[in-house]
Each structure stands twice: as structure tokens, then as C-alpha cells.
Design an enzyme around this catalytic site. Structure first.
Site, PDB file in Angstrom:
ATOM      1  N   HIS A 186      30.083   4.333  71.121  1.00 35.87           N
ATOM      2  CA  HIS A 186      31.487   4.090  70.477  1.00 35.87           C
ATOM      3  C   HIS A 186      31.249   4.214  69.051  1.00 35.87           C
ATOM      4  O   HIS A 186      30.694   3.496  68.488  1.00 35.87           O
ATOM      5  CB  HIS A 186      31.644   2.465  70.874  1.00 35.87           C
ATOM      6  CG  HIS A 186      32.040   2.261  72.427  1.00 35.87           C
ATOM      7  ND1 HIS A 186      31.562   1.122  73.130  1.00 35.87           N
ATOM      8  CD2 HIS A 186      32.480   2.992  73.322  1.00 35.87           C
ATOM      9  CE1 HIS A 186      32.099   1.338  74.357  1.00 35.87           C
ATOM     10  NE2 HIS A 186      32.664   2.534  74.431  1.00 35.87           N
TER      11      HIS A 186
ATOM     12  N   GLU B 119      31.327   1.584  66.286  1.00 32.36           N
ATOM     13  CA  GLU B 119      30.272   0.353  66.292  1.00 32.36           C
ATOM     14  C   GLU B 119      28.965   0.722  65.373  1.00 32.36           C
ATOM     15  O   GLU B 119      27.868   0.982  66.066  1.00 32.36           O
ATOM     16  CB  GLU B 119      29.772   0.106  67.758  1.00 32.36           C
ATOM     17  CG  GLU B 119      31.061  -0.521  68.476  1.00 32.36           C
ATOM     18  CD  GLU B 119      31.007  -0.751  69.935  1.00 32.36           C
ATOM     19  OE1 GLU B 119      32.043  -1.082  70.604  1.00 32.36           O
ATOM     20  OE2 GLU B 119      29.952   0.013  70.482  1.00 32.36           O
TER      21      GLU B 119
ATOM     22  N   HIS C  11      25.351  -1.480  71.373  1.00 30.99           N
ATOM     23  CA  HIS C  11      26.494  -1.610  71.013  1.00 30.99           C
ATOM     24  C   HIS C  11      27.079  -2.366  69.664  1.00 30.99           C
ATOM     25  O   HIS C  11      26.196  -3.381  69.450  1.00 30.99           O
ATOM     26  CB  HIS C  11      27.473  -2.026  72.324  1.00 30.99           C
ATOM     27  CG  HIS C  11      27.818  -0.991  73.188  1.00 30.99           C
ATOM     28  ND1 HIS C  11      28.750  -0.115  73.407  1.00 30.99           N
ATOM     29  CD2 HIS C  11      26.817  -0.262  74.003  1.00 30.99           C
ATOM     30  CE1 HIS C  11      28.606   0.623  74.372  1.00 30.99           C
ATOM     31  NE2 HIS C  11      27.384   0.530  74.855  1.00 30.99           N
TER      32      HIS C  11
ATOM     33  N   GLU D 115      24.688  -6.197  72.553  1.00 33.67           N
ATOM     34  CA  GLU D 115      25.977  -6.280  71.616  1.00 33.67           C
ATOM     35  C   GLU D 115      25.615  -6.933  70.433  1.00 33.67           C
ATOM     36  O   GLU D 115      25.066  -8.117  70.382  1.00 33.67           O
ATOM     37  CB  GLU D 115      27.028  -7.086  72.360  1.00 33.67           C
ATOM     38  CG  GLU D 115      27.440  -6.376  73.468  1.00 33.67           C
ATOM     39  CD  GLU D 115      28.582  -5.401  73.525  1.00 33.67           C
ATOM     40  OE1 GLU D 115      28.987  -5.039  72.178  1.00 33.67           O
ATOM     41  OE2 GLU D 115      29.202  -4.814  74.476  1.00 33.67           O
TER      42      GLU D 115
END
Ligand SMILES: [Zn+2]
Length: 1098
Positions: free
Chosen positions: A811, A814, A908, A993
Site C-alpha cells: 500500500h 503506508e 504495513h 502494522e
């Protein structure tokens, strides 16, 4: 005398104590069988059948007495025993007579209001009993009797909790009758007036009633009533009436017609005026918030000032129609919900439907998505298996061997670059090359030798010889933008700028000599060279200064920004002003990505974003010091805005400029919880402070009144607003959502790393996984330790090291994922003894950027095919999602040769949560969480998936074990983590994350994450891998690592940030860069047990 309030109802009747009879019916009796009728049931039954007034009254008194004491539980008990029905029957029996007995009716109505308030089905019950219209009739007969009217109104209010009852009353002109009961300001019968307004508001819970009120023009009347009461109010009760009137206005403006009427009747202006009065008076404070919310809601929808909602960047996707029409479709709910964070929220809110409960899907491995014959091509991506380490014999000449071992890879990169260059000019043919397998990328069958030679000739010096400042250069630090080399420039620019080249070259060279190259692992000229070969949709010819110059984390930590009280209210108020007055409103476009001819006033800010990762679409000067910024949607789409990166210049120092990013899409943001955007000042950098710093005050994030330019799809946008006071006049600064990390930065970084390792010890090989849609090579790196010798034993050990596969940045928005990856890469290449142990224990395969095209072109979520690549893993298309297709291919290959990775992790960033955490996969936890009936006792599951998170919890200050989960959701079935777990059988398959904001636990509590902390996370992740090795040799390192695992979780901020010295990006010191020992160190010998075996502390 009765008084009724929502939670305050007292009966002042004179009654005997009946407590005994109540306690008898305490909670245990709630489940008593129906046959054993309680005292309450007897009372209720008598109430419905009582003939004489006296006994009915007595029962009512008793009931009220009982309900007035104690908690709501008594009311609910009474409801469960048919209390509502009994009261309704009594009401109908009494009220139906020609001249009703009000001595009875009044207490009955009061009791009904009280009980009905807690009975969710009271409306339906009233309708069934015929009590709704009867009460309305009673009201009509008693408009002159304030007390009786009020009692009826309370009951009507309660009945209106049911839509059908509210509609019934509305259809029988109840709204009109009640509206007529609301007078202009008066000091009399305030409780009856308030009851009327509240009943009116309650009836507006239905569309039909709102429509009827709007069409009858009541909004104008309500506004006049509000104005009248507001300006004449003198006491507390009047404020309550104002509140109720605002509630009516809120309800009627639920409809578009209502909002339009509200605006056309001057509602916004009126509220703007009254709110200003409220702000001055302490007693009226409470009216401000609802007024501001009402204004915000009713501000007319304003289309974004764009000609199209679609991205300014269009990419011709192979096999797709040339022009993709603007989608005239309804909001794509799925695409919005597919967002990681939104889905997270749903899960928190008990949305367990999404959990995979099909045991077959959880346990049975699906068939591969491709034939076996396609796998051997990936053998070239395992160079460590075929490499013969001839150079080990020549270890006295490490430099030589380094060049020889890496030159072929360099060539591969170069060749694929060239293919890219040529294919880029002819997009039709480019698609063919995308299908090429990784091996065919290494050897170009068509042969581009002449071009290769040409490009190779462009060494760094010749690259820098054409460095040039951008046309917009005006200030003393205008070198901020650096022209990329010829290869990337548009033809038309070359002629006019060539003349200045030598001048600029010397300027840049001088600057670099004076200030540059102070940043570890960053070489500006290498960056230039890398950027020159990067393909972008618009053909970027300018570099953003921070990417070129480099970034060092600022000294010290950056605390989260405290939220100012009422900041949102203040900002909305300012926005309402824009609608009401033209005074001081400029509304001039000062930047347009698609129109470089924009002329802007000499004193306005200048914006720019046509560089890698940049994505400002348009800037509008709203007031002298306020700008609306519109972000470019992801290429080929009209959505996904969140990430931003732009240049701003021509500022005046020490003046707060307000910036509003007006087309954000997420419904909430960490910007409301202490997060700040980041800023880089060129002047500061040239003075030796090349830092991206968290910046901005008055930050908030709220829903705004903008809508898509073409009025389609999504109807709601959100504003991120913040104010910045720049430090220097005429500076050139860069603003970003988060610390930028470009694709060119990755390429330059990998070069630096390759040069930095000792090739006699570290096997570091960079290869091209595949080309992307736009023809950019997707780098893949293999890192492991060189064998101690070429002897059989050492070679055997090398070839049997377990694999660890790490990926990131699928992504593009990110960017934190890239900084974490940077930390991982630098650590794995370092001389740290733990890194050495890890290299000896494992073969690392890293694909640091799975979505180069998205990153380059400043998209937030998608690739150039407008897909979320992390939803393509089930069946990735070789042409459209090549990076995923080939990463999966590599994993299949490893699988096929019995080298299934021990650990897989996809890095991420998370914009809605704090801390860093892992998502993993567990059958049992998924089944437990879903409440599935499947018996999990017989299910065998290796709990090893928890080892790494547990270890990280001890080692990594930013990590939060409590935020981790191991649930397999249906909506994530095509993400990397789930597919690698399910299809490849990797037990430890994770998504890591990292927050964009900061931490709310551990020693970083209250601090925002900087690049230092992100890189540290990348290091700690490596440390945690020691917990999964069975290699005896690494036990030594496990002992080392236990020193890293300071007891940071029990520390708190009172001891101050643990390490304020600038660590620099060089995190390779491993255990030595650990925090100053806390008290725990002085507590004697440390626990040296292997990490994985330690219990989780919290
Ligand atoms: Zn993500």
C-alpha cells in the site's frame, strides 16, 4: 403536583408503604413460572378490570410509588409482566368515555410516560390498544389545560419511538396540532411548551413526517421561534426550550429538502449570529455545539473545484479500454469496507460475520493457481543455492569479489530498466514484457546492447552534470528541486534549460560539498542516478529536495500534539463564515497539477507536487493565510485519497497558515488523536538539520460539506485541517502525511547497502523479481551469511538454512512500512553479532516494495490497475499484478523444493490505531472468536504462531501484544498473510502494522513515531526471529538478545524518553544501542532463558 422529566418522576401522593410486597418479587422471581402470579400481576390485572375510581387510583399510586424508588430494573420487570399493556388498557377504558375522569387519567398518563420510556415496543403496543389516536384526541380537548396537555404530549413523545405510530399520529394531523402549541416567547407554562416541542421532535423520526413538516413550511417557523426564544431567554428553562427547538431543526434537516429549506430560510446566518452570542455567555455554552453541528450539516454541498473526480494520472492498462469512463455508480460499499482499518472497526463492533468458520476453508490447502511447470523459473531467485562461493578462496580481496558477484545482478537491473524505457514509449508492446518470467528479465533476448552501453555511460558525474533547478526557482534555496537527468526529461524542456546546466551543477556540487552526505546510508548523487531510471506516469523531471538530500531523525522524541478544546467547533464556525460572507475570501486557484499556466498573486504560497510520491492535485487560496488542498485520487480511480506530499514555498515566517485537505475519505483519523503531519525545511536542511519533523497546531479532522465534482459516488468528504507557522521567510518546505520514502530511495539504499557489506561474510544479492506495469524493476534481495568454507559441511548448512520472506509497501500510502523495512535491511547487513547469527541461521528473501508504481505516482492504496494489490493474492494476474504473481511464484517454488519459509511477514502501516502489532492466522482462535459450534478439542494447532509476537512484546518498545490478533476473515482471504498461511502452509505468516501516529503504551507512550522508532521496529523484528531458530549456534545470540529485551513495558514516561541522542539511521549496533539500563539491570543477573519460552507478562 406531577413533574415529569426523562429520569425524574416523583409522585407526591400519600400512600402506605408496600415495600414488603415488592421485595417478595425480587430478581429471583423474574423467572417464576407464569402460573404463580405475583403481587404485581394481581395489581396489573386489577388495574385493567377495576370498576371504581378509588381502587384504580390506589393501584396507580402503589405502582408509581414502587417505580419511583430503586432502579430501572423495576420498570423493566413491570414491562415484562405486561405493565405497558395494562396501563394502555386502563388508558383506553378511561379516556374513551364522553367526559373522562382526569383525576384518573393524569396519573395514568404520567405512569405510562414513565414506563413507556423504557419499553422499546410501547409504540406498537399503543397502536394495538388504540391508545395512540386516543391520546392525540385527549390532547386536542385539553389545549387550554397546560397540565393535561403536557401529560398527553409526554405520552405521544413516548409512543413516537415506533415509526409506524409516529406516522399514524402524523397522518392524523398530530404534527400540526402540536406545532400550534408552540408559542413565541412567554414565561408561562414552560413545561407544557417544552413537552410540545419534544413531542414534535420525537414525531420527526420518520421520513414521512419530516417531508410533511418541510412541505408545510414549518422550518421557517421553527427558525423564527428559535430566534425569538434565543434572544429573549432569561432563565435556565428557556435554554432547555432552545435546545429542544434545535433538536427539531436537526431532525427536519435529515432530508435534503429540509437542509435546502433551512439554508434558504437563512438558518445558517441565524445560527451563526446566535452562536456568537452564545460564545460570550457562560450559561449558553451548551447551545454552541448543537448549533455548530447543525450549521455543518446544512452547509450546502459544494462540488470540489475539479473538472473530473478521476485522478489526474491515467495509465493505459494492457488489455483495458483506452478511456475508462467516469463511473456513474453508487458508492462501492465493498471497496470502502475492504479497507483494513474500516474492517478492523467493524470487527471491534462485534461484526463477526466476517470470520471464516468453514473448517475446510481453514484447514484444506487449495490447489496451486498455476501448473508446476512454471515453478523452476524461480530457481534463479535462490542464488544462494547455486552460488559456488569461489571467491571464498580469495578472501584477501573482498572488494574484488564483491564487484564480480554483484555485477551480473546490476546488469539484470539495467537491462530490465532498458526494456522499461523502450516499452514505456510504446505502451502497447510493454504488456508483452510484463509477462516475462524473472529469469527472462535477466537475459534480454532481443538485445538492447547499444542502449545499455549508452545508459551505462551515464555515470554519476554525467548525471549531475545535467542537474538543474526547476523553472519555478526563485528563492535562495531554490535548489530544492533538482532536475533529473535527460533520460527522464520531456523533450521540450531540454533546450531551454541546458544552458544553465553547468551553473547548477556547480551550485549543487558546492552545496553537497558544504553540507551534504552527512546522512548514513544515503548518497544524494546515487539517489539522482536511481531517480533518473524511475518511470512515472507524468514523466517526473524534478526531485523533491528531501528525497534527494536525505533525512535524519531529529534529536529527541516528538510527543503527540495535545488537542485544543473545541477546536473542531471553531474550525467549522470559520468554514460557515466562508459561506456567509465574501469579506476576506479570495478563493483563487494557486496550483493545479494539470495546468502549469496558473498565475498566482505574488504574496500567495506556491505549491508543487510533480515529483515522486507527490500527489497534490490543486491548491486554492481561501483567505490570506488559508489554503484548501485537494489530493489527487489514485491513478485511474476517483478515490482512495489520504496520503499527501507536496512542496510549499514563498511563505512569510511566523504567521500561522491554515491548510485544509478537503477531500479525505476515511471517516475518522488519528489526526484527531494527537497525530501531526510532517514538514521538511530546505533552509533548515542546508543549515545542518535535514529533518522531517512532526508539525502543525489546531489539528482536527471532520466531515465537511464538499461533494464530488461530478456529484457521483461518495457524497461525504472529510477535512484534515492544521496550521503551520514557518520558521523562515521565503523557505522551500515539504509537507507530507507521513515520512516519505520513494521508490528511488529504495533503489539508492539497496546500492549503498550492497557496497557496505563485507562480501566475504555477507551474501547480499539484489535481483529483479519482475517488471511492474509501468516497467519499473521490482527489487528483491537475498541476504544470508557466506559459508565459513567451501567444505561440504558448511555448504550443506548454508543450503539448509530455513528461509524467511519479508515483503512491504504493497500500500503506497503506508510509507512507515518502508522505514521499518529500512531498519530490517540495514540490520541484516550490519556487523552486529545478532545480525551475524541470524544470517548464519536463515536465508532472508526481502521484497521491500511490492507496489513500486503506486509509490512512484503518489497513490495511497492501489497500483496502476486501480486494484488493491493486497487483495490479489488468491489468483494474481501475471500481467496486471506481476509483483504479487511472482512473489507468490517464488513462494510456490520454495514450497516445491521443500524450503517453505519459516516466517513470512508483510510490512504495513495503520492509520487508525496506535502502536505496532501483528496479525497472524489461527484456526482455533478464529473458531473461538466466531462462536462457531465446531468442536476444537480434537483440532491440532501448533501454537508457534504466537512466539514472535510474544517476543516482540518484550523486545520492541512500540509493539503491543494486546493489539495483535490471529483471526482469519473472509474479507481478507486474498491478502498476503492469509494466502501464504493457507496455500503455502506457513505457520508464522503475518501482517505487521505500524501506526502512523504513536504509542499509547510502553516507554513510547504519548510519543509519535519517528523514522528512528520505525527503523528500530525493523531491527526488533529481526531480533525476535531468534526466538524461532533451533540452531544451537544462535543460543549465544539469544543470550545477547535478552539484554535488548529491557523491561520497557513497565517503565513509564516519568523516566523520560529513553534515548534522546540521535541514533541516526545506523541501527546496526544492535544490542549496544539499547536504552540506558533501567532499574531492572541493577537487580542482579538477567533471565537468559530462550525468549520463546518466556511467559507473556501482561
Ligand atoms: Zn496496508
Amino acid at each position: 403536583m406531577f413533574r415529569y422529566g426523562q429520569s425524574n418522576f416523583t409522585w407526591n401522593g400519600t400512600l402506605r408503604e408496600l415495600e414488603g410486597s415488592w421485595t417478595e418479587r425480587g430478581r429471583p422471581r423474574m423467572t417464576a413460572s407464569p402460573s404463580s402470579s405475583s403481587g404485581l400481576e394481581v395489581l396489573l390485572s386489577t388495574l385493567q378490570n377495576a370498576g371504581d375510581v378509588e381502587s384504580t387510583l390506589n393501584i396507580l399510586n402503589v405502582l408509581d410509588e414502587l417505580l419511583s424508588a430503586g432502579t430501572d430494573r423495576r420498570i423493566h420487570y413491570m414491562i415484562s409482566k405486561g405493565g405497558s399493556e395494562a396501563l394502555l388498557t386502563a388508558l383506553v377504558n378511561t379516556g374513551r368515555s364522553f367526559s373522562p375522569n382526569y383525576t384518573l387519567l393524569l396519573p395514568l398518563l404520567h405512569l405510562l410516560a414513565k414506563v413507556g420510556h423504557r419499553d422499546r415496543r410501547i409504540g406498537v403496543k399503543a397502536e394495538d390498544a388504540g391508545a395512540a389516536l386516543l391520546t392525540l384526541n385527549l390532547l386536542r380537548h385539553n389545549v387550554k389545560h397546560a397540565g393535561r396537555a403536557a401529560a398527553c404530549l409526554w405520552v405521544i413523545q413516548v409512543f413516537s419511538s415506533s415509526v409506524s405510530t409516529a406516522n399514524l399520529i402524523g397522518a392524523n394531523h398530530g404534527l400540526d396540532d402540536i406545532y400550534r402549541l408552540i408559542p413565541q416567547y412567554t414565561t408561562k407554562h414552560l413545561h407544557a411548551i417544552k413537552a410540545a416541542i419534544d413531542a414534535f421532535a420525537a414525531l420527526l423520526c420518520t421520513k414521512a413526517n419530516v417531508c410533511s413538516v418541510v412541505s408545510k413550511g414549518y422550518i421557517s417557523g421553527l427558525l423564527r421561534l428559535y430566534e425569538d426564544w434565543h434572544c429573549k431567554q432569561t432563565q435556565h428553562a428557556d435554554v432547555a426550550i432552545c435546545h429542544s427547538l434545535l433538536r427539531c431543526l436537526h431532525k427536519v434537516t435529515h432530508s435534503t429538502a429540509g437542509r435546502q429549506a433551512f439554508v434558504s430560510q437563512g438558518g445558517i446566518r441565524l445560527l451563526y449570529g446566535t452562536t456568537q452570542t452564545c460564545l460570550l455567555s457562560k450559561g449558553l455554552e451548551s447551545l454552541v455545539e448543537p448549533s455548530v453541528q447543525l450549521m455543518r450539516k446544512c452547509l450546502p454541498k459544494t462540488p470540489l473545484p475539479l473538472t473530473s473526480d478521476r485522478s489526474a494520472y491515467t495509465f493505459l492498462v494492457p488489455g483495458r479500454p483506452d478511456v475508462v469512463p467516469d463511473m456513474d455508480v453508487e458508492p462501492d460499499e465493498n471497496s470502502e469496507e475492504s479497507d483494513d482499518e474500516e474492517a478492523e472497526d467493524n470487527k471491534d463492533a462485534d461484526f463477526d460475520d466476517d470470520l471464516e468458520t468453514d473448517l475446510n476453508k481453514l484447514r484444506i490447502r487449495p490447489d496451486p493457481d498455476r501448473p508446476k511447470e512454471l515453478l523452476p523459473q524461480y530457481s534463479c531467485l535462490c542464488p544462494e543455492l547455486s552460488h559456488d562461493f569461489q571467491e571464498l578462496g580469495l578472501s584477501s580481496e573482498p572488494e574484488e569479489s564483491s564487484t564480480s558477484s554483484s555485477s551480473s545482478d546490476e546488469e539484470a537491473v539495467l537491462l530490465s530498466d532498458l526494456r522499461v524505457h523502450s516499452s514505456n514509449r510504446d505502451r502497447g508492446s510493454s504488456s508483452a514484457s510484463h509477462q516475462s518470467s524473472p529469469s527472462s528479465l535477466e537475459t534480454d533476448p532481443e538485445g538492447h546492447a547499444p542502449a545499455a552501453a549508452q545508459l551505462e555511460a551515464l555515470d554519476f558525474h554525467s548525471h549531475s552534470s545535467i542537474l538543474s533547478t526547476s523553472p519555478g526557482f526563485r528563492t535562495g534555496v531554490g535548489q530544492a528541486r533538482v532536475e533529473a537527468p535527460v533520460g527522464q526529461r520531456r523533450e521540450d524542456q531540454d533546450e531551454e534549460e541546458d544552458a544553465d546546466d553547468s551553473h547548477h551543477r556547480t551550485m549543487i556540487d558546492r552545496l553537497l560539498e558544504r553540507h551534504g552526505s552527512c546522512i548514513p546510508h544515503h548518497e544524494p548523487k546515487l539517489y539522482c542516478a536511481a531517480a533518473a531510471k524511475t518511470n512515472s506516469i507524468p514523466g517526473f523531471s524534478i526531485l523533491a529536495f528531501p528525497d534527494f538530500w536525505g533525512h535524519l531523525p531529529p534529536p529527541g522524541h516528538e510527543p503527540m500534539s495535545p488537542r485544543k478544546p473545541n477546536i473542531q467547533r471553531q474550525k467549522v464556525f470559520e468554514d460557515a463564515q466562508r459561506f456567509l460572507t465574501t469579506d476576506g475570501i479570495i478563493n483563487q486557484v494557486v496550483f493545479d497539477l494539470e495546468d502549469s499556466s496558473i498565475q498566482c498573486p505574488s504574496d500567495s504560497l506556491r505549491f508543487y507536487s510533480k515529483f515522486e510520491c507527490g500527489n497534490l492535485r490543486k491548491a486554492v487560496q481561501v483567505r490570506k493565510y488559508e489554503y484548501d488542498l485537494i489530493l489527487n485520487a489514485d491513478a485511474n480511480t476517483s478515490q482512495h485519497t489520504q496520503w499527501f506530499y507536496c512542496e510549499v514555498s514563498n511563505m512569510v515566517a511566523d504567521v500561522p497558515y491554515r491548510f485544509n485537505v478537503i477531500n479525505c475519505e476515511k471517516s475518522n483519523s488519528q489526526f484527531n488523536y494527537g497525530m501531526q503531519p510532517v514538514l521538511y525545511s530546505v533552509r533548515e536542511a542546508l543549515e545542518g538539520r535535514p529533518h522531517w519533523v512532526r508539525t502543525g497546531t489546531d489539528i482536527c479532522y471532520f466531515r465537511n460539506h464538499f461533494c464530488p465534482a461530478r456529484g457521483r459516488r461518495r457524497t461525504t468528504f472529510y477535512t484534515l485541517t492544521f496550521s503551520i507557522s514557518f520558521k523562515h521567510n521565503e523557505d522551500v518546505c515539504y509537507l507530507a502525511y507521513h515520512y516519505p520514502y520513494t521508490y528511488s530511495a529504495l533503489k539508492a539504499h539497496l546500492k549503498v547497502l550492497q557496497k557496505s557489506v563485507d562480501p566475504a561474510k555477507v551474501f547480499f544479492q539484489q535481483q529483479v523479481l519482475c517488471g511492474t506495469l509501468a516497467g519499473n524493476p521490482c527489487p528483491m534481495v537475498t541476504i544470508t551469511a557466506c559459508p565459513a568454507s567451501r567444505g561440504w559441511k558448511d555448504m550443506h548448512q548454508l543450503r539448509n538454512r530455513p528461509c524467511i520472506v519479508l515483503t512491504g509497501r504493497v500500500h503506497p500510502g503506508e510509507s512507515n512500512a518502508s522505514w521499518v523495512m529500512k531498519g530490517t535491511l540495514e540490520f541484516l547487513c550490519s556487523t552486529d553479532p545478532v545480525a551475524q547469527s541470524l544470517r548464519e541461521a536463515f536465508v532472508f528473501k526481502l521484497i521491500p516494495m511490492l507496489n513500486p508504481d503506486g509509490v512512484i505516482n503518489g497513490t495511497n492504496r492501489c497500483d496502476l490497475n486501480s486494484e488493491d494489490l493486497n487483495r490479489q493474492w488468491c489468483k494474481p494476474d501475471p500481467v496486471l499484478s506481476p509483483t504479487i504473481y511472482h512473489t507468490k511464484g517464488l513462494l510456490y517454488y520454495l514450497n516445491s523444493i521443500g524450503r517453505t519459509p519459516l516466517v513470512f511477514c508483510d510490512y504495513h502501516g495503520h492509520s487508525r490505531k496506535k502502536n505496532v502489532f501483528l496479525y497472524g492466522c489461527s484456526v482455533k482462535e478464529t473458531l473461538w472468536q466466531s462462536g462457531s459450534a465446531v468442536n476444537t478439542v480434537g483440532l491440532k494447532e501448533d501454537p508457534g504462531y504466537r512466539t514472535i509476537p510474544k517476543t516482540l512484546d518484550r523486545l520492541a518498545p512500540a509493539f503491543s501484544f494486546n493489539s495483535c490478533n490471529y483471526l482469519v476473515e473472509k474479507s481478507r482471504s486474498s491478502t498476503a498473510r492469509v494466502v501464504v498461511w493457507r496455500e503455502m502452509g506457513v505457520l508464522r505468516s503475518y501482517t505487521m502494522e505500524s501506526t502512523h501516529n504513536g504509542c499509547d503504551q510502553g516507554i513510547y507512550k504519548g510519543l509519535q513515531m519517528g523514522t528512528r522508532e520505525l527503523q528500530e521496529m525493523g531491527v526488533k523484528f529481526c531480533h525476535s526471529l531468534l526466538s524461532v531458530t533451533k540452531d544451537v549456534k544462535t543460543l549465544y545470540s539469544q543470550r545477547l538478545i535478552s539484554h535488548v529485551g529491557l523491561d520497557h513495558k513497565s517503565h513509564n514516561l516519568s523516566q523520560g524518553p529513553r534515548d534522546t541522542a540521535p541514533l541516526g539511521p545506523n541501527l546496526s549496533q544492535g544490542p549496544r544501542d539499547t536504552p540506558p539500563p533501567g532499574p531492572s539491570l541493577s537487580q542482579g543477573p538477567r533471565d537468559t532463558a530462550p525468549l520463546g519460552q518466556r511467559g507473556h507478562r501482561r
